[in-house]
Structures are given as C-alpha cells and as structure tokens.
Design a protein around this motif. Structure first.
Motif: not given
Ligand code: FAD
Length: 367
Positions: A245-254, A265-274, A276-280
C-alpha cells in the motif's frame, strides 16, 4: 546423504536467492531479495543466481533476471508443483552441496521459515532468521578482489576468504537492540529476510533478456516425500495488503474509548487516499483488527509514501515496522509520545476530534 565438507570456505562462491513461487506466481519478496542480492554480488564480485523449484516455471526466469539474477537454476518436477518441506529441502540441499554457493537468501514467509532452518540443519551451517539488513565488508572485499586480480586463476582459491562474511542484522531482545550476526566457519551463509524491508529495484528489460537458465537434473521420488498435499484452500477472506500500500492509516490503543468510531475514522481517512488500515499490536491483541493488519517487529514492515499513526505511542517494536515510511503523520494526545520522534508532522490532540477535521480538510481540498 553425500559427504559435504563446508568448512573449506574457498570452495564456495556466489550469492543465491531461493525463488519462492506459489501456484505459478513469484512471491513479491523474492524480487526484493534479488535486488539486494545484486548489490551484495557486485560488492563481492561474484555471480547472483536464483534457485527456482516448481512445475512448468521456466517463464519466471526472465522476471528474476530483470531484478538482477545472472543465472536461474530451475528444478522442474510434478513433485515440486506444490510446496512440501521434504521435497524442497532435498532438492535445495542436493543442489547446494553440488554447486556450493557462498550465500543463500530466503524470504521469511511461512514457507521460507519452514524451509530455511531445515536446510541449514541438514547442511550443517548457520542461519540468521528474520533479518532486516544485509551487508558485506566492502573494504575487506575490495582488498580481497585486488589481491585476486593480481594472481593467476589457479592461486585465487588459496586466498584467505575468511573475511568474506555476510553481516546479517536482525532485532534482538524484543527489538531493543539490533544484533549483527556472522557465520564465519561454515558455508553457505544462510539468512531469511523479512518481507518488505528491502527495496525492490526497477525492472530492467535488458537484464531480463540476458538471464542464463540452467535446468537441474534432480533426484527426487515420491518415496522422498512423507506428506501428501490433498488440496490447497485459499483464505476465503481477502487479507489486507499492507506491504504493497502507498498509504497506511494505523490505529492503536488510543481508540479504546470508542473502538467502532476509531476504526471507522481510520477507514474513512485511508479511503480518501486510496490507502489501507493497519494497527499496532495493542489494537490486534485487543481483537479490534485481525493479525494481517499488524505493523511492527512481529507484524508487517511497511514503507508507504504516507503513514498516519492514530493513538499509537511509538514503541520501538512498532517503529521497527514503519519508521522508513516516506512521510509520517502522528496524532497523539500526549506531547511526549515517542511516535513524534519519527514523525514528519505531529498533531498533539484527541484523534476523535482531529481526524474528522483532517477528513473534512481533504474533502474540501479535493472539491
Ligand atoms: P499504547 O502504548 O498504549 O499507546 C496508546 C497511545 O494512544 C498513547 O501514546 C496515548 O497517548 C494515545 N492516546 C490515547 N487516547 C488518545 C486519543 N483519544 N487521541 C490521541 N491519542 C490518544 N507493537 C506493535 O505495534 N507491533 C509489533 O509488531 C510489536 N511487536 C512486539 C514484539 C515484542 C517481542 C514485544 C515485547 C512487543 C511488541 N509490540 C509490538 C508491543 C509494543 O511494545 C507496544 O506495547 C505496542 O506497540 C503499544 O501499542 P499502542 O501504541 O497502540 O498502545
């Protein structure tokens, strides 16, 4: 098993890459290994070879050449169509014992992690698992090559090659330090390398056409194989392609105070850039995302164009998997969070407030 003396280092030469293919498709990590193998082989002044096992796999040799292979050895047999530890280990060990490569690189995929140690044990050599960096001592090699270039060919083998060690670096002690390991007494020097950590070079058509192919004559029968693959069942669910993936939006315990909204929110942000969602690991261990989303030392290593960390503290094991991203944006409500040390842009604030603002701003910019 035939007698195999692997302590006479001068008998061994060349860098090899095991070219893992599944159902006729090369694994992407093989091309990363081939690109890195090219650099090592150039530094050492030796040949770079691919070792390709399977059935009707000749077509892949060109692609391996394009990423740096001088030569591709092909073992073609119906018994190698689907991976089995017994068959692959036998063919690889037989070939290594005959051709004597100096270095053998294997991708640290599930298959590579099964195959590498088995071959290393059988060949009685060392293997460094899960490497993140490979190197050779270029100065010592240069001295070696210089001396070799002044001597008649017959005398080159007698030169001391003991400095020609591959430096294999991997995280140790839970990622708190990087250990560089050598295998000075035995050959080949074997390493499995984490997918995604090495950079793939550009496809080179001229090199693709220049690759030399050598078909191996192998000794393999059904009696050599203890297991039978009855069926190959593909994962029904599509796994997330973090490494590509060229853009990764990851979420953590936060995101813990409202997990559903945090992931949305992470999915929506990721989709704006085409993207994917990752995580800690905290997000994966909490069951908020499946294991294929994990970024870090025990997850995937990514280097996308843009990595956005939401509510992730930036533990060393997480950073190990993302700090080489081209641009890092971190959103964290604690201004001392270590993630800010590796971030190009840091936003100190509550992600539940900041991310909707980011999404709105991107939408407005696109409009
Ligand atoms: P935390 O460390 O708890 O951080 C949560 C962060 O969220 C905090 O910084 C907090 O300030 C912030 N926050 C809270 N609420 C908000 C909010 N509303 N808005 C904004 N920010 C907020 N970890 C990995 O990620 N990947 C690995 O591959 C990995 N492998 C490991 C291997 C080993 C051998 C070990 C020992 C550990 C490994 N870990 C790995 C775990 C790692 O050490 C950390 O525990 C983990 O990364 C912490 O995840 P986190 O940052 O999501 O959680």
């Amino acid at each position: 098993m035939a007698e195999f003396n692997n302590t006479n280092l001068a008998d061994f030469s060349g860098v090899w890459v095991f070219c893992e293919q599944r159902q006729g498709k090369l694994q992407p990590t093989v091309l990363e290994l081939m690109s890195e193998g090219r650099k090592l082989a150039d530094d050492m002044g030796v040949e770079l070879c691919g070792l390709l096992l399977g059935k009707d796999v000749d077509g892949m040799a060109k692609e391996l050449g394009a990423y740096g292979a001088d030569k591709v050895y092909i073992a073609d047999s119906p018994l190698l169509e689907t991976y089995t530890t017994d068959a692959y280990a036998k063919v690889i060990c037989d070939t290594v014992m005959e051709k004597k490569p100096e270095i053998m690189l294997i991708a640290a995929t599930n298959i590579g992690r099964d195959l590498g140690p088995r071959c290393a044990a059988r060949l009685h050599t060392g293997l460094t698992a899960d490497c993140t960096h490979l190197d050779v001592d270029v100065e010592k090699y240069a001295a070696f090559l210089k001396e070799a270039s002044t001597l008649p060919e017959a005398q080159i083998d007698a030169l001391d090659r003991s400095d020609r060690n591959l430096k294999m670096t991997r995280p140790a002690f839970g990622g708190h330090l990087m250990a560089t390991i050598i295998c000075p007494r035995f050959r080949p020097q074997m390493a499995t390398v984490r997918p995604g950590v090495l950079k793939k070079s550009e496809y080179d058509e001229a090199k693709a056409n220049a690759v030399v192919v050598e078909k191996l004559s192998i000794s393999l029968s059904e009696a050599d194989i203890e297991t039978k693959v009855l069926e190959v069942v593909k994962e029904a669910k599509e796994l997330v392609d973090l490494t590509g993936a060229e853009v990764v939006v990851s979420v953590g315990r936060g995101i813990s105070k409202d997990v559903e909204t945090g992931i949305k929110l992470a999915e929506e942000l990721a989709s704006e850039f085409g993207g994917v969602v990752g995580g800690s690991r905290a997000a994966i261990d909490s069951g908020w995302l499946t294991a294929d989303h994990q970024v870090g030392q025990t997850g995937k290593t990514v280097h996308p164009k843009l990595y956005i960390a939401l509510g992730i503290s930036g533990a060393i094991q997480h950073k190990a998997g993302m700090q080489d991203s081209e641009c890092i944006i971190a959103v964290n409500k604690a201004d001392g969070a270590p993630i800010f040390d590796v971030a190009d842009y840091g936003i100190c604030g509550d992600l539940f407030k900041v991310v909707p603002m980011m999404i709105d701003a991107i939408k407005a910019a696109k409009a």
